[in-house]
Motif scaffolding. Structure first.
Motif, PDB file in Angstrom:
ATOM      1  N   PHE A  93     -15.991  -2.077   4.545  1.00 47.33           N
ATOM      2  CA  PHE A  93     -15.898  -2.897   3.342  1.00 47.33           C
ATOM      3  C   PHE A  93     -16.811  -2.439   2.218  1.00 47.33           C
ATOM      4  CE2 PHE A  93     -14.354  -6.214   6.479  1.00 47.33           C
ATOM      5  CZ  PHE A  93     -13.033  -5.915   6.218  1.00 47.33           C
ATOM      6  N   ALA A  96     -15.180   0.545   0.778  1.00 50.63           N
ATOM      7  CA  ALA A  96     -13.993   0.182   0.002  1.00 50.63           C
ATOM      8  C   ALA A  96     -14.379  -0.396  -1.356  1.00 50.63           C
ATOM      9  CB  ALA A  96     -13.154  -0.820   0.790  1.00 50.63           C
ATOM     10  N   LYS A  97     -15.425  -1.221  -1.353  1.00 48.84           N
ATOM     11  CA  LYS A  97     -15.875  -1.835  -2.599  1.00 48.84           C
ATOM     12  C   LYS A  97     -16.370  -0.769  -3.574  1.00 48.84           C
ATOM     13  CE  LYS A  97     -19.031  -5.291  -4.476  1.00 48.84           C
ATOM     14  NZ  LYS A  97     -19.417  -4.482  -5.628  1.00 48.84           N
ATOM     15  N   LEU A 100     -13.434   1.020  -5.010  1.00 45.38           N
ATOM     16  CA  LEU A 100     -12.752   0.175  -6.000  1.00 45.38           C
ATOM     17  C   LEU A 100     -13.515   0.191  -7.322  1.00 45.38           C
ATOM     18  CD1 LEU A 100     -11.539  -3.082  -4.192  1.00 45.38           C
ATOM     19  CD2 LEU A 100     -10.128  -1.366  -5.312  1.00 45.38           C
ATOM     20  N   VAL A 106      -6.056  -0.846  -5.985  1.00 48.53           N
ATOM     21  CA  VAL A 106      -6.121  -1.938  -5.006  1.00 48.53           C
ATOM     22  C   VAL A 106      -5.184  -1.676  -3.823  1.00 48.53           C
ATOM     23  CG1 VAL A 106      -5.627  -4.380  -4.626  1.00 48.53           C
ATOM     24  CG2 VAL A 106      -6.841  -3.671  -6.678  1.00 48.53           C
ATOM     25  N   ILE A 109      -6.551   1.007  -1.541  1.00 48.09           N
ATOM     26  CA  ILE A 109      -7.641   0.521  -0.702  1.00 48.09           C
ATOM     27  C   ILE A 109      -7.112  -0.431   0.367  1.00 48.09           C
ATOM     28  CG2 ILE A 109      -9.712  -0.943  -0.704  1.00 48.09           C
ATOM     29  CD1 ILE A 109     -10.161   1.952  -1.637  1.00 48.09           C
ATOM     30  N   ALA A 110      -6.130  -1.254   0.000  1.00 50.00           N
ATOM     31  CA  ALA A 110      -5.576  -2.219   0.956  1.00 50.00           C
ATOM     32  C   ALA A 110      -4.926  -1.506   2.143  1.00 50.00           C
ATOM     33  CB  ALA A 110      -4.569  -3.130   0.265  1.00 50.00           C
ATOM     34  N   ILE A 113      -7.729  -0.256   4.445  1.00 52.48           N
ATOM     35  CA  ILE A 113      -8.311  -1.325   5.270  1.00 52.48           C
ATOM     36  C   ILE A 113      -7.358  -1.714   6.399  1.00 52.48           C
ATOM     37  CG2 ILE A 113      -9.062  -3.740   5.266  1.00 52.48           C
ATOM     38  CD1 ILE A 113     -11.075  -2.252   3.777  1.00 52.48           C
ATOM     39  N   MET A 117      -7.885  -1.089  10.531  1.00 52.34           N
ATOM     40  CA  MET A 117      -8.055  -2.155  11.505  1.00 52.34           C
ATOM     41  C   MET A 117      -6.966  -2.183  12.559  1.00 52.34           C
ATOM     42  SD  MET A 117      -9.370  -5.295   9.311  1.00 52.34           S
ATOM     43  CE  MET A 117     -11.126  -5.490   9.291  1.00 52.34           C
ATOM     44  N   PHE A 146       3.712  -1.371   8.590  1.00 49.00           N
ATOM     45  CA  PHE A 146       3.408  -2.691   8.035  1.00 49.00           C
ATOM     46  C   PHE A 146       2.281  -2.625   7.006  1.00 49.00           C
ATOM     47  CE2 PHE A 146       0.404  -6.237   8.305  1.00 49.00           C
ATOM     48  CZ  PHE A 146       1.171  -7.213   7.691  1.00 49.00           C
ATOM     49  N   ILE A 153       2.065  -5.917  -1.312  1.00 54.99           N
ATOM     50  CA  ILE A 153       1.919  -7.336  -1.643  1.00 54.99           C
ATOM     51  C   ILE A 153       0.520  -7.614  -2.212  1.00 54.99           C
ATOM     52  CG2 ILE A 153       1.890  -9.679  -0.698  1.00 54.99           C
ATOM     53  CD1 ILE A 153       3.981  -8.681   1.368  1.00 54.99           C
ATOM     54  N   ILE A 154      -0.508  -7.069  -1.552  1.00 52.34           N
ATOM     55  CA  ILE A 154      -1.870  -7.283  -2.031  1.00 52.34           C
ATOM     56  C   ILE A 154      -2.035  -6.693  -3.432  1.00 52.34           C
ATOM     57  CG2 ILE A 154      -4.313  -6.725  -1.643  1.00 52.34           C
ATOM     58  CD1 ILE A 154      -3.562  -6.721   1.414  1.00 52.34           C
ATOM     59  N   VAL A 157      -0.626  -9.163  -5.836  1.00 55.46           N
ATOM     60  CA  VAL A 157      -1.333 -10.441  -5.973  1.00 55.46           C
ATOM     61  C   VAL A 157      -2.697 -10.251  -6.638  1.00 55.46           C
ATOM     62  CG1 VAL A 157      -2.411 -12.346  -4.716  1.00 55.46           C
ATOM     63  CG2 VAL A 157      -0.185 -11.494  -4.001  1.00 55.46           C
ATOM     64  N   VAL A 158      -3.430  -9.239  -6.210  1.00 55.37           N
ATOM     65  CA  VAL A 158      -4.743  -8.984  -6.774  1.00 55.37           C
ATOM     66  C   VAL A 158      -4.553  -8.169  -8.037  1.00 55.37           C
ATOM     67  CG1 VAL A 158      -7.018  -7.970  -6.355  1.00 55.37           C
ATOM     68  CG2 VAL A 158      -5.728  -8.982  -4.478  1.00 55.37           C
TER      69      VAL A 158
ATOM     70  N   SER B 138      -7.258  -7.373  15.973  1.00 58.37           N
ATOM     71  CA  SER B 138      -7.362  -6.163  15.161  1.00 58.37           C
ATOM     72  C   SER B 138      -7.645  -6.478  13.704  1.00 58.37           C
ATOM     73  CB  SER B 138      -6.099  -5.320  15.291  1.00 58.37           C
ATOM     74  OG  SER B 138      -5.031  -5.913  14.587  1.00 58.37           O
ATOM     75  N   THR B 139      -7.077  -7.543  13.192  1.00 53.40           N
ATOM     76  CA  THR B 139      -7.153  -7.665  11.739  1.00 53.40           C
ATOM     77  C   THR B 139      -7.415  -9.066  11.188  1.00 53.40           C
ATOM     78  OG1 THR B 139      -6.123  -6.718   9.769  1.00 53.40           O
ATOM     79  CG2 THR B 139      -4.684  -7.962  11.240  1.00 53.40           C
ATOM     80  N   ALA B 151     -17.164  -8.710   0.058  1.00 51.92           N
ATOM     81  CA  ALA B 151     -17.206  -7.351  -0.490  1.00 51.92           C
ATOM     82  C   ALA B 151     -16.065  -7.102  -1.478  1.00 51.92           C
ATOM     83  CB  ALA B 151     -17.162  -6.324   0.636  1.00 51.92           C
ATOM     84  N   LEU B 152     -14.866  -7.530  -1.132  1.00 52.29           N
ATOM     85  CA  LEU B 152     -13.693  -7.168  -1.931  1.00 52.29           C
ATOM     86  C   LEU B 152     -13.089  -8.338  -2.692  1.00 52.29           C
ATOM     87  CD1 LEU B 152     -11.994  -4.856   0.719  1.00 52.29           C
ATOM     88  CD2 LEU B 152     -13.442  -4.168  -1.180  1.00 52.29           C
ATOM     89  N   ARG B 155      -9.660 -13.264  -3.191  1.00 51.51           N
ATOM     90  CA  ARG B 155      -8.230 -13.086  -3.438  1.00 51.51           C
ATOM     91  C   ARG B 155      -7.660 -11.972  -2.557  1.00 51.51           C
ATOM     92  NH1 ARG B 155      -5.491 -15.300  -7.797  1.00 51.51           N
ATOM     93  NH2 ARG B 155      -3.577 -14.185  -8.284  1.00 51.51           N
ATOM     94  N   PHE B 156      -8.360 -10.873  -2.527  1.00 54.20           N
ATOM     95  CA  PHE B 156      -7.962  -9.729  -1.701  1.00 54.20           C
ATOM     96  C   PHE B 156      -7.915 -10.136  -0.231  1.00 54.20           C
ATOM     97  CE2 PHE B 156      -8.535  -5.927   0.765  1.00 54.20           C
ATOM     98  CZ  PHE B 156      -7.960  -4.898   0.031  1.00 54.20           C
ATOM     99  N   THR B 159      -5.220 -12.953   0.697  1.00 55.67           N
ATOM    100  CA  THR B 159      -3.867 -12.384   0.671  1.00 55.67           C
ATOM    101  C   THR B 159      -3.631 -11.514   1.899  1.00 55.67           C
ATOM    102  OG1 THR B 159      -4.066 -12.272  -1.727  1.00 55.67           O
ATOM    103  CG2 THR B 159      -2.199 -11.117  -0.743  1.00 55.67           C
ATOM    104  N   ARG B 160      -4.595 -10.648   2.188  1.00 56.20           N
ATOM    105  CA  ARG B 160      -4.419  -9.736   3.309  1.00 56.20           C
ATOM    106  C   ARG B 160      -4.331 -10.506   4.628  1.00 56.20           C
ATOM    107  NH1 ARG B 160      -6.152  -6.320   6.872  1.00 56.20           N
ATOM    108  NH2 ARG B 160      -8.204  -7.231   7.053  1.00 56.20           N
ATOM    109  N   MET B 171       5.891  -8.337  14.151  1.00 58.77           N
ATOM    110  CA  MET B 171       5.742  -7.148  14.999  1.00 58.77           C
ATOM    111  C   MET B 171       5.781  -7.533  16.472  1.00 58.77           C
ATOM    112  SD  MET B 171       3.105  -4.597  13.058  1.00 58.77           S
ATOM    113  CE  MET B 171       1.919  -5.765  12.443  1.00 58.77           C
TER     114      MET B 171
END
Lengths: 159, 197
Positions: A93, A96-97, A100, A106, A109-110, A113, A117, A146, A153-154, A157-158, B138-139, B151-152, B155-156, B159-160, B171
């Motif tokens: 994170f 990533a920050k 960014l 965005v 980076i999304a 991430i 994970m 996925f 989508i992120i 939205v962001v 995992s997420t 950190a991000l 909103r980020f 949404t995620r 899945m």
């Protein structure tokens, strides 16, 4: 503000836990501390790498490689990086920050991430031992694809 | 002589713990050494490197104490064995929801989830619940989410989280459908107990 709320919640829970069971609370503190000291070496290393690399990586370079305008190509770059590297979120994170802040997109980076994970290229042999080839292959492939959907989508939205 | 990180450090005295420290932090120390070389050769750039590194540390370490405190409390107060019972064949939507909660309350890298998934399979948890648990671990992990939000941005992270939750369910449905009964039985067989599909 977010950090402060987190401090208030966790300290409140700590007090509640202490009131209920001292021994358990002590065990919780030890576990938390141990988890922290386990992650700290990796954590410190990546923070140091980020500090070093970012000094030489100008915003122009970052934006050129994985900026908003690089689109799907930039996402391909970050998705591969995310799928093959094995760095914990705690460490990813801040990286990533910083990216960014330096002009990375965005969505790019999304997808990093998300693949980081959910897709574990390095741990595939381990996963096969538990779930067999087919489930492992299916899970990782689906998660990889996925990640792009999630990133689109992120990205919408962001901003 | 071998020093396995912090466990033997206390017993072997000052030089031993120093050596253990150097071993565990070798990559970090290597980078700081490199930074120092840069500082000597190019003082201006070097100062910039240390300034970046320092602010990285301050920013991220300030968020650490409450997160690891929560992590410890979760670990101690949420018992695993009792929850495993609620994830079996007839657990339905509740079992799926519980699998998400279990995975989300966890901490640690994904490969940490595999041994736990194995125990769950052995104790008779449903295959789709295992997949959901793995996905959530995992997420969707809450401590990670908190860190991500700080950190991000909320909103980020929010949404995620929502998109990932939806994705994990889809899945799981796909994998659960593609993998045959025999394959599932074979996977469960690896972990000891009888078939639960």
């Amino acid at each position: 503000m977010f950090t402060r709320a987190l401090y208030i919640i966790s300290i409140g829970l700590l007090i509640a836990s202490f009131g209920k069971d001292r021994a358990k609370t002590r065990a919780a503190l030890v576990k938390g501390l141990r988890a922290f000291s386990n992650i700290l070496p990796d954590f410190a290393t990546v923070l140091a790498i980020v500090g070093l690399v970012l000094t030489f990586l100008s915003p122009d370079i970052v934006a050129g490689l994985i900026g908003q305008k690089t689109g799907i190509l930039g996402m391909l770059v970050t998705s591969i990086a995310g799928a093959i590297t094995l760095i914990p979120g705690f460490v990813a994170f801040p990286l990533a920050k910083s990216l960014l802040d330096r002009g990375a997109g965005v969505a790019q980076i999304a997808v990093f991430i998300s693949t980081l994970m959910m897709v574990g290229f390095v741990t595939v042999p381990l996963e096969i031992r538990y779930f067999g080839r087919r489930v492992t292959f299916l899970r990782n492939t689906l998660a990889y694809l996925f990640s792009f959907i999630a990133a689109f989508i992120i990205g919408m939205v962001v901003l | 002589m071998r020093y396995s990180a912090s466990t033997t450090a206390g017993a072997t005295g000052a030089t031993g713990s120093l050596r253990a420290f150097a071993r565990v932090y070798r990559y970090f120390l290597l980078i700081i050494l490199l930074d120092t070389v840069i500082l000597i050769l190019r003082p201006l750039t070097g100062k910039e490197v240390f300034r970046h590194t320092y602010s990285n540390f301050i920013e991220m370490l300030s968020i650490c104490p409450p997160i690891f405190l929560l992590l410890g409390l979760l670990d101690v107060w949420v018992p695993r064995e009792t929850i495993i019972r609620y994830l079996g064949e007839d657990s339905g939507v509740l079992g799926a929801g519980l699998s998400i909660l279990l995975g989300a309350a966890a901490a640690g890298p994904l490969y940490g989830a595999f041994p736990i998934a194995a125990v769950m399979m052995k104790k008779g948890a449903k295959f789709s619940n295992i997949l959901i648990f793995i996905g959530a671990w995992s997420t969707l992990k809450v401590p990670m989410f908190l860190f991500e939000a700080s950190a991000l941005g909320a909103r980020f992270a929010v949404t995620r989280w929502i998109v990932s939750l939806t994705g994990i369910v889809f899945m799981t449905l796909i994998i659960d459908r593609i993998v045959t009964k025999e394959e599932k039985a074979a996977i469960y067989h690896r972990h000891g107990e009888g078939c639960q599909t």
